[in-house]
Design a protein around this motif. Structure first.
Motif, mmCIF file in Angstrom:
data_model
loop_
_atom_site.group_PDB
_atom_site.id
_atom_site.type_symbol
_atom_site.label_atom_id
_atom_site.label_comp_id
_atom_site.label_asym_id
_atom_site.label_seq_id
_atom_site.Cartn_x
_atom_site.Cartn_y
_atom_site.Cartn_z
ATOM 1 N N TYR A 1 -61.675 33.519 56.776
ATOM 2 C CA TYR A 1 -62.101 34.536 57.745
ATOM 3 C C TYR A 1 -61.613 34.163 59.133
ATOM 4 N N HIS A 2 -61.030 35.140 59.815
ATOM 5 C CA HIS A 2 -60.586 34.912 61.196
ATOM 6 C C HIS A 2 -61.568 35.608 62.119
ATOM 7 N N TYR A 3 -62.169 34.833 62.987
ATOM 8 C CA TYR A 3 -63.122 35.403 63.949
ATOM 9 C C TYR A 3 -62.536 35.317 65.347
ATOM 10 N N PHE A 4 -63.090 36.154 66.205
ATOM 11 C CA PHE A 4 -62.801 36.009 67.639
ATOM 12 C C PHE A 4 -64.123 36.061 68.374
ATOM 13 N N GLU B 1 -66.443 38.901 66.854
ATOM 14 C CA GLU B 1 -65.692 39.887 66.081
ATOM 15 C C GLU B 1 -65.169 39.253 64.787
ATOM 16 N N ILE B 2 -65.419 39.925 63.664
ATOM 17 C CA ILE B 2 -64.710 39.544 62.428
ATOM 18 C C ILE B 2 -63.335 40.176 62.587
ATOM 19 N N ARG C 1 -72.758 36.724 59.637
ATOM 20 C CA ARG C 1 -73.874 35.819 59.890
ATOM 21 C C ARG C 1 -73.399 34.362 59.952
ATOM 22 N N TYR C 2 -72.552 33.976 59.002
ATOM 23 C CA TYR C 2 -72.066 32.595 59.009
ATOM 24 C C TYR C 2 -71.249 32.321 60.279
ATOM 25 N N GLY C 3 -70.481 33.310 60.696
ATOM 26 C CA GLY C 3 -69.703 33.151 61.933
ATOM 27 C C GLY C 3 -70.623 32.945 63.124
ATOM 28 N N GLU C 4 -71.673 33.736 63.185
ATOM 29 C CA GLU C 4 -72.610 33.619 64.316
ATOM 30 C C GLU C 4 -73.346 32.284 64.283
ATOM 31 N N SER D 1 -61.770 29.948 62.594
ATOM 32 C CA SER D 1 -61.727 30.392 61.206
ATOM 33 C C SER D 1 -62.715 29.605 60.353
ATOM 34 N N LEU D 2 -63.323 30.282 59.399
ATOM 35 C CA LEU D 2 -64.086 29.607 58.354
ATOM 36 C C LEU D 2 -63.340 29.832 57.053
ATOM 37 N N GLU D 3 -63.296 28.795 56.231
ATOM 38 C CA GLU D 3 -62.514 28.864 55.005
ATOM 39 C C GLU D 3 -63.465 28.640 53.839
ATOM 40 N N SER D 4 -63.396 29.547 52.871
ATOM 41 C CA SER D 4 -64.446 29.540 51.852
ATOM 42 C C SER D 4 -63.903 29.739 50.452
ATOM 43 N N ILE D 5 -64.756 29.437 49.506
ATOM 44 C CA ILE D 5 -64.563 29.876 48.121
ATOM 45 C C ILE D 5 -65.710 30.846 47.842
#
Ligand code: AMP
Length: 341
Positions: free
Chosen positions: A196-199, A208-209, A252-255, A274-278
């Protein structure tokens, strides 16, 4: 932990806000960053390794291409300051210059440079994610309690190089005995990746997602099922969009991450991360990594803009443009220093 900070306000005192340059290492996401900056009227500088400048010189949106020996990156600081430069850090900057020198570089740097230290250390990295209360893979400090399969990660490994998966205890012990570098043993989560790319916008006070991608990795993607050792070397990126029902969790995870950074790594995070997930088959999102800066996965929407950017701006924007937009607005509102470290 490196604590002594760069005095951005002092550096900016000598800057002409009407003549800001955007500078970045000519690699990774430089084309996107510099194209976006040019579009918003900034002067642009690409800093290339010796003999790598030619590729970047063909593009009209890059005003200057310098060739620099990165072992002596500090020698260009006066030239960068003279041109009122804001440095945009990315993965290749961290790789070529190293986080220790990046943290001390006396040039205004977009975002939170102090996060680079957390990113470079597998344990600090996971500590920050856990502090943010984001689900993460289990780490097995005592391998006697490991649940298989596990993935063994080397500290500071670039693009997953050197990682390996062990299916059972025998394989793990054999492989670990050959290892001289620092590592962690982590649960290998079964599912599909999503990045996920956030700003995080200080200007608009919102997270922002911005976009998403998955990676195209050698040797796990498609052509060699079970034939050789997976290597996870990133060779490219592929765009992806998620089921809409997953977006609230991603937000939510970004926040939660933004809040954790503001508490543990002052002055908090401005700009891209960025958060990187499975994502597992029961739709759980397990985050195994973050990047506290622009990721190369944002290149998937260079020039065309991301689907999600439309939700905030009603027009497609790429991450290079988004960064330039934020800097422009920061200058206009007199809050540029808050975006920099
Ligand atoms: P990284 O360098 O940490 O981004 O990891 C490289 C690749 O390894 C990722 O793109 C994933 O495909 C995979 N990976 C990393 N950690 C895990 C994990 N805990 N479970 C499953 N896959 C993982």
């Amino acid at each position: 932990m490196i604590r002594e900070g760069i005095d951005v306000e002092r550096l900016l005192r000598n800057y002409d806000p009407d003549r800001i340059s955007i500078a970045t290492i000519a690699s990774h996401s430089a084309l996107q960053i510099l194209r976006g900056a040019h579009k918003y009227g900034f002067r642009t500088i690409g800093i290339a390794r010796p003999e790598h400048g030619w590729f970047y010189r063909q593009f009209g949106f890059i005003d200057e291409v310098w060739e620099v020996d990165f072992t002596d990156f500090e020698s260009i600081i006066p030239k960068l300051l003279e041109r009122n430069s804001i440095l945009i850090p990315h993965g290749s900057y961290v790789e070529y210059v190293g986080w220790r020198r990046a943290i001390k570089m006396e040039v205004p740097t977009f975002g939170n440079r102090y996060l680079l230290e957390w990113e470079a250390d597998q344990r600090l990295k996971m500590k920050l994610l856990e502090y943010a209360n984001i689900p993460t893979p289990r780490i097995f400090d005592d391998v006697n309690y490991a649940k298989y399969p596990v993935i063994v990660k080397l500290y500071g490994a670039k693009g997953g190089r050197g990682y390996f998966i062990a299916k059972d205890r025998e394989e793990l012990m054999r492989r670990l005995s050959d290892l001289n570098d620092a590592y962690i043993v982590q649960e290998y989560v079964i599912g599909v990746p999503a990045y996920y790319h956030y700003f995080n916008s200080y200007v608009y006070s919102r997270l922002e997602i911005f976009g998403m991608d998955i990676r195209y990795e050698s040797n796990v993607d498609m052509r060699i099922p079970g034939l050789v050792e997976p290597t996870f070397t990133v060779v490219g990126n592929i765009p992806v969009v998620l089921r809409e029902s997953l977006l609230p969790t991603v937000q939510r995870y970004g926040e939660q991450f933004v809040k954790a950074v503001s508490e543990l790594v002052p002055p908090g995070i401005a700009g891209p991360f960025s958060l990187e997930s499975i994502i597992t088959d029961d739709m759980s999102i397990i985050v195994f990594e973050f990047s506290g800066r622009i990721v190369a996965g944002t290149n998937v929407y260079m020039g065309i803009g991301s689907q999600y950017s439309v939700l905030y701006f009603d027009k497609p924007m790429d991450m290079g443009e988004r960064i330039a937009h934020e800097i422009k607005e920061g200058i206009k509102r007199g809050t540029l220093a808050a975006l920099l470290t």
